[in-house]
Every structure is written in structure tokens, then in C-alpha cells.
Scaffold this active site. Structure first.
Site: not given
Ligand code: DQA
Length: 136
Positions: A22, A69, A75, A82, A95, A97, A106
Site C-alpha cells: 500500500y 475503498n 469481500h 445493500d 482498491h 492493490s 481478495r
Molecule cells: C484493499 C484490498 C483489500 O483486499 C484489503 O482488505 C484492503 C485494501 C486495497 O486497497 O487494495 O484493506 O481494498
């Protein structure tokens, strides 16, 4: 244009946790860069680790587009799914990543189907790409 950037659970730890994934910048630093990019727009930034608070923020949103985000809530949070489905404002799932190149869990998102689109894998630029998409 009014844009609302919502960050969910653990995104307040950006710059501290998993720096290889990140990055080293804090969420405040990233938000400052986003605000500078969208200097001609009105940007609001909100972060919460609490699922219900994110739902409340979605319910009360008054803007042209939401960039969300949701972190790990992506997940499995049917409540956030909703909440997105209950409002008319378009939401883009983002996201930092590339969630599809990481652990299998993920790759599953319960919010994608109620979002306008999904952007993943571009680090902090995922937020900017999502915001720009509202202008197309
Ligand atoms: C995330 C990806 C998610 O799987 C993870 O739980 C995060 C960050 C991302 O910004 O890549 O907390 O949302």
C-alpha cells in the site's frame, strides 16, 4: 462536481501497514494529493473502520459520485452492498492493490455488482482514475 471518497476498514493504517503493498504515504497525504488533482471540484474525504458508519455515510451522501475503498469489507459486507444498492448516487469500487493477483479471497467482491465500475491495482492513482471516470 462533488466527489465523496470513502475509505473503509484499516485504510487509516495506510503508510504504516504492509508498505510493500500500500506504499509509504499516509491516507491524509494521499487525500491531499487527490484534492490537489481535483482542485476544481469539491472533494470530501471520509474514513471509518466501522461497517455501520460506512452505511450511514452512503445513506446520507449528497454528491455526484462516490469513490469507495471498503477494504476487507469488500469481500463480505452484505450491509455495505445493500447500502450502495439503496442510493441513487453512482459508486465506484476501488482498491490500491491488484486484488486479483493476491490471496484468492481478495478476488471475491460482494459489492462489485451494485457498483458502477471497479478500479484496482494503481496504488493511490486508483482513487484519481475512479474520480476522473465520473467526468467521462
Ligand atoms: C484493499 C484490498 C483489500 O483486499 C484489503 O482488505 C484492503 C485494501 C486495497 O486497497 O487494495 O484493506 O481494498
Amino acid at each position: 462536481m462533488k466527489l465523496l471518497f470513502i475509505n473503509g476498514v484499516n485504510l487509516d493504517m495506510t503508510g504504516i501497514r504492509e508498505k510493500g503493498v500500500y506504499g509509504t504515504q499516509s491516507l491524509d497525504e494521499i487525500n491531499a494529493e487527490i484534492a490537489a488533482h481535483f482542485k476544481d471540484d469539491e472533494c470530501e474525504f471520509y474514513q471509518s473502520n466501522i461497517e455501520g458508519e460506512i452505511c450511514n455515510k452512503l445513506h446520507g451522501a449528497d454528491c455526484d459520485g462516490i469513490i469507495l475503498n471498503a477494504g476487507a469489507y469488500t469481500h463480505y459486507s452484505l450491509a455495505i452492498r445493500d447500502a450502495i444498492a439503496s442510493i441513487k448516487i453512482p459508486v465506484i469500487e476501488v482498491h490500491m492493490s491488484n486484488v486479483h493477483s493476491r490471496e484468492e479471497f481478495r478476488s471475491k467482491s460482494v459489492i462489485s455488482e451494485v457498483c458502477k465500475g471497479v478500479i484496482a491495482g494503481f496504488g493511490k492513482n486508483s482513487y484519481i482514475l475512479a474520480g476522473e471516470s465520473f467526468k467521462l
